[in-house]
Motif scaffolding. Structure first.
Motif, short mmCIF file in Angstrom:
data_model
loop_
_atom_site.label_atom_id
_atom_site.label_comp_id
_atom_site.label_asym_id
_atom_site.label_seq_id
_atom_site.Cartn_x
_atom_site.Cartn_y
_atom_site.Cartn_z
N ALA A 19 42.65 26.78 34.61
CA ALA A 19 41.55 27.62 34.12
C ALA A 19 41.09 28.41 35.08
CB ALA A 19 40.40 26.73 33.75
N PRO A 20 40.80 28.21 36.32
CA PRO A 20 40.32 29.24 37.47
C PRO A 20 41.42 30.39 37.80
CG PRO A 20 40.41 27.03 38.49
CD PRO A 20 40.72 26.65 36.96
N LEU A 21 42.52 29.65 37.75
CA LEU A 21 43.80 30.48 37.95
C LEU A 21 44.03 31.59 36.94
CD1 LEU A 21 47.17 29.83 39.79
CD2 LEU A 21 47.12 30.68 37.24
N ARG A 22 43.94 31.22 35.61
CA ARG A 22 43.97 32.15 34.69
C ARG A 22 42.89 33.33 34.78
NH1 ARG A 22 43.75 28.91 30.76
NH2 ARG A 22 46.35 28.81 30.22
N GLN A 23 41.67 32.94 35.14
CA GLN A 23 40.67 33.73 35.19
C GLN A 23 40.84 34.93 36.61
OE1 GLN A 23 36.26 32.45 34.56
NE2 GLN A 23 37.36 30.52 34.35
N HIS A 24 41.31 34.22 37.62
CA HIS A 24 41.62 34.88 38.74
C HIS A 24 42.66 36.12 38.46
CE1 HIS A 24 42.18 36.07 42.96
NE2 HIS A 24 43.50 35.84 42.69
N LEU A 25 43.68 35.73 38.04
CA LEU A 25 44.96 36.35 37.59
C LEU A 25 44.57 37.47 36.50
CD1 LEU A 25 47.78 33.92 38.22
CD2 LEU A 25 47.01 35.58 39.89
N ARG A 26 43.60 37.06 35.64
CA ARG A 26 43.48 38.06 34.62
C ARG A 26 42.60 39.36 35.34
NH1 ARG A 26 40.81 35.05 30.69
NH2 ARG A 26 42.55 34.50 29.98
N GLY A 27 41.74 38.84 36.34
CA GLY A 27 40.89 39.79 36.88
C GLY A 27 41.98 40.83 37.74
N LEU A 28 42.77 40.19 38.43
CA LEU A 28 43.79 41.33 38.97
C LEU A 28 44.44 42.08 38.30
CD1 LEU A 28 45.23 38.89 41.79
CD2 LEU A 28 43.16 40.16 42.16
N ASN A 29 44.87 41.72 37.08
CA ASN A 29 45.60 42.46 36.06
C ASN A 29 44.72 43.58 35.55
OD1 ASN A 29 47.20 39.41 34.51
ND2 ASN A 29 48.08 40.99 36.33
N GLU A 30 43.49 43.11 35.34
CA GLU A 30 42.80 44.57 34.81
C GLU A 30 42.55 45.50 35.85
OE1 GLU A 30 39.15 42.25 33.66
OE2 GLU A 30 40.17 41.54 31.82
N ILE A 31 42.28 44.94 37.27
CA ILE A 31 42.05 46.08 38.27
C ILE A 31 43.58 46.88 38.52
CG2 ILE A 31 41.12 46.38 40.50
CD1 ILE A 31 39.15 44.01 39.77
N TYR A 32 44.44 45.90 38.85
CA TYR A 32 45.58 46.24 39.54
C TYR A 32 46.73 46.52 38.88
CZ TYR A 32 42.76 44.99 43.59
OH TYR A 32 41.73 44.97 44.62
N GLY A 33 46.88 45.91 37.86
CA GLY A 33 48.19 45.92 36.88
C GLY A 33 48.98 44.59 37.10
N PRO A 34 50.25 44.56 36.93
CA PRO A 34 50.96 43.44 37.04
C PRO A 34 51.06 42.98 38.58
CG PRO A 34 52.41 45.23 35.84
CD PRO A 34 50.81 45.79 36.34
N VAL A 35 51.19 41.72 38.91
CA VAL A 35 51.06 41.24 40.05
C VAL A 35 52.32 40.47 40.50
CG1 VAL A 35 49.68 39.42 41.61
CG2 VAL A 35 48.50 40.97 39.99
N ILE A 36 52.54 40.64 41.69
CA ILE A 36 53.72 39.97 42.31
C ILE A 36 52.87 38.93 43.32
CG2 ILE A 36 55.78 39.87 43.92
CD1 ILE A 36 56.04 42.78 43.12
#
Length: 593
Positions: free
Chosen positions: A291-308
């Motif tokens: 749950a917290p990981l999904r919210q964190h990574l979704r926030g990064l996707n919205e701001i930066y795009g795909p994440v390595i």
């Protein structure tokens, strides 16, 4: 056209009267700001006068904001600054001195409340001594060049505090009172915590400037052991955005953004007087890892795009517990925009072979090249964009992370310089000694700034970043820093964490509630100073009576003293071992989550 935005106040004098404080701008075009002592309310107008003042006027260069404690309102000021460079054509300053000015009187407080008020002020002063607070009076230093260039055109001019990224607006809570008073707009200057530095050199006789900016998130902000992992909303500890900006002679600009942050699952490592407290994951049926990981990574996707997502923790031993939880949670959410890359830094690089990071290049190099970087031409046109980012972590997101991020940034820098026509196809930055030396030092200082804010000490392994190799002096400095970190973690960071929670608004001081400084239960008896004095004294008595300096007169007293001392020392050691957490300096205001 919209209403013109007034220029921000770049300096003022603080006049103190019996009924109010008056902030007098040095710029005569800006009105004075009055702060009523009775309730802390704001109004604009009035003229300063020596008549009726209760003290000499103070000089200040920035209003940090306001905070309410038991006695009433306090005004937080920056009283000195240092020019550190320029960004987006504007001067950038570092805050170097602070002051807390009371608008209130403590006369109405009880003795206990006065003692508590001083505790609150001690914590505030600790937080205000925070390393690396930066601001500009005319430019938004919290937003990357790409995000600003691609932002939609606004409907009209906006004050600076409305332009900035709230994730990095360090004094947002403190400024709420001024923000709610439109006439106080010239005094609302956003402050960012992080790092800011620039170097000037040349590549093949072409002048080049590199600016390195770190922006620390205010979400889950705190100290090393008291803010770990993620919270239930996906905010992670020690989250920092780093932007590297390259400007060449003629005006072309390139920018590359990468981020760091604590492993985004629920975990903790609570100090207990041991050198390396146990790492523990925290998971319940109501709050699984995902749950917290999904919210964190979704926030990064919205701001930066795909994440390595590069994970540098050990894949064996205690660290592997949280590393495995991270890997399992990423696999469970099955997000195509997240690529999780585990890399056991200590196994692959050891203590000296950091060039083994080339193995990590082999794994993510193509994806990083596909993400690219931001490039703006001499005419201001956007020629290239960065699509995605690299998110790096180790346990602390400091030492291993600093080495790795500087490695990534160097490779992108070379791509940028080739694109801008300054480097040949196979030419490297290392071939330009003056530039290379300055660049290494800048990145080492960058890592030290981020580390000092989180741990109180410079980064470990900094000699590799600074000089390109490890040295005996570097190992010695790492040992000193490790001892300092142990001391700060166990004995001072609780106070600093409380101060940060006050400034961020995570804790609000209220009248009529029980004191957070009251010790209850067994904690009333866990005084570390007393325990250490008793331990040292009982050990001395034991040794003195077991190994006397001269032949003693036969007596039953020395054996009794020795036995009593041994029991007392053993009891203290047992208490320190059994209740170690209670002997540490822990935060009083907020829970770990």
């Amino acid at each position: 056209m919209g209403v013109p935005v007034p220029a921000l106040c770049t300096g003022f004098r603080v006049w103190q009267y019996s009924d109010q404080l008056l902030l007098e701008p040095l710029d005569a075009s800006t009105s004075c700001l009055a702060i009523r002592r009775s309730d802390g309310s704001l109004s604009v107008g009035g003229e300063p006068s020596l008549a009726g003042t209760v003290s000499e006027p103070k000089s200040a260069c920035l209003l940090l904001g306001f905070i309410e404690l038991l006695a009433g309102t306090y005004v937080l000021l920056v009283t000195n600054r240092q020019l550190v460079g320029a960004f987006k054509g504007a001067h950038v300053f570092r805050a170097t001195a602070f002051d807390i000015v009371p608008c209130c009187s403590k006369d109405s407080l009880t003795p206990k409340q006065k003692a508590d008020e001083e505790e609150y002020l001690v914590r505030l002063r600790s937080a205000l001594s925070a390393h690396g607070l930066f601001f500009s009076y005319s430019a938004d230093i919290t937003t990357s060049l790409q995000r600003e260039a691609l932002a939609e055109a606004s409907t009209g001019p906006k004050p600076l505090w409305k332009q900035v990224d709230d994730r990095f607006f360090w004094n947002l809570h403190l400024q709420q009172r001024a923000i709610s008073c439109p006439e106080a707009a010239p005094f609302v200057v956003p402050v960012m915590q992080g790092s800011f530095a620039s170097i000037q050199s040349a590549i093949n006789k072409c002048p080049v400037e590199v600016t390195l900016i770190a922006r620390r998130s205010v979400d889950r902000i705190g100290t090393r052991m008291w803010r770990r992992g993620a919270d239930s909303k996906g905010a992670v500890a020690n989250f920092v955005e780093t932007e590297q900006v390259v400007t060449v002679d003629g005006g072309a600009v390139a920018s590359y953004v990468q981020v760091r942050g604590s492993i985004p699952v629920l975990w903790e490592q609570i100090v207990d007087l041991t050198y390396k407290p146990k790492l523990q994951t925290v998971v319940t049926a109501a709050q699984p890892f995902e749950a917290p990981l999904r919210q964190h990574l979704r926030g990064l996707n919205e701001i930066y795009g795909p994440v390595i997502a590069v994970d540098l923790v050990n894949q064996h031993g205690g660290e592997s517990r949280i590393g495995s939880a991270y890997a399992g949670a990423v696999n469970a959410i099955k997000d195509a925009d997240i690529r999780y890359v585990p890399f056991d830094f200590h196994k692959e690089c050891g203590h000296t072979n950091f060039h083994q990071l080339s193995l990590l290049d082999d794994q993510i190099g193509q994806d990083m090249e596909a993400q690219g970087f931001f490039l703006q031409g001499k005419d201001g046109s956007v020629q290239k964009q960065q699509h995605g980012t690299v998110r790096t972590n180790c346990v602390d997101c400091l030492d291993r992370t600093n080495v790795s991020q500087s490695w990534f940034a160097r490779h992108v820098l070379e791509q940028e310089l080739r694109q801008m026509g300054l480097l040949g196809k196979d030419e490297q930055v290392a071939e330009h000694s003056d530039f290379d030396a300055k660049y290494k030092i800048m990145w080492a200082d960058h890592g030290d700034d981020i580390s000092t804010q989180y741990t109180g000490t410079p980064a470990l392994k900094g000699d590799f970043v600074r000089y390109g190799k490890r040295s005996p002096e570097g190992f010695l400095q790492d040992g000193v820093s490790a001892v300092q970190r142990y001391f700060f973690n166990n004995y001072t960071d609780g106070v600093r964490q409380d101060g940060l929670d006050l400034i961020m608004g995570n804790f609000t001081v209220k009248q009529g509630v029980s004191s957070p400084f009251t010790r209850t239960g067994i904690e009333k008896y866990t005084n570390l100073r007393v325990a250490l004095v008793v331990l040292v004294a009982s050990t001395f008595l034991f040794l003195r009576n077991v190994f006397p300096s001269s032949s003693p007169t036969p007596s039953i007293l020395p054996p009794v003293i020795a036995a009593t001392s041994a029991v007392l020392a053993g009891s203290v050691l047992f208490a320190l071992k059994r209740f170690g957490r209670l002997f540490c300096d822990r935060p009083r205001f907020c829970s770990l989550r």
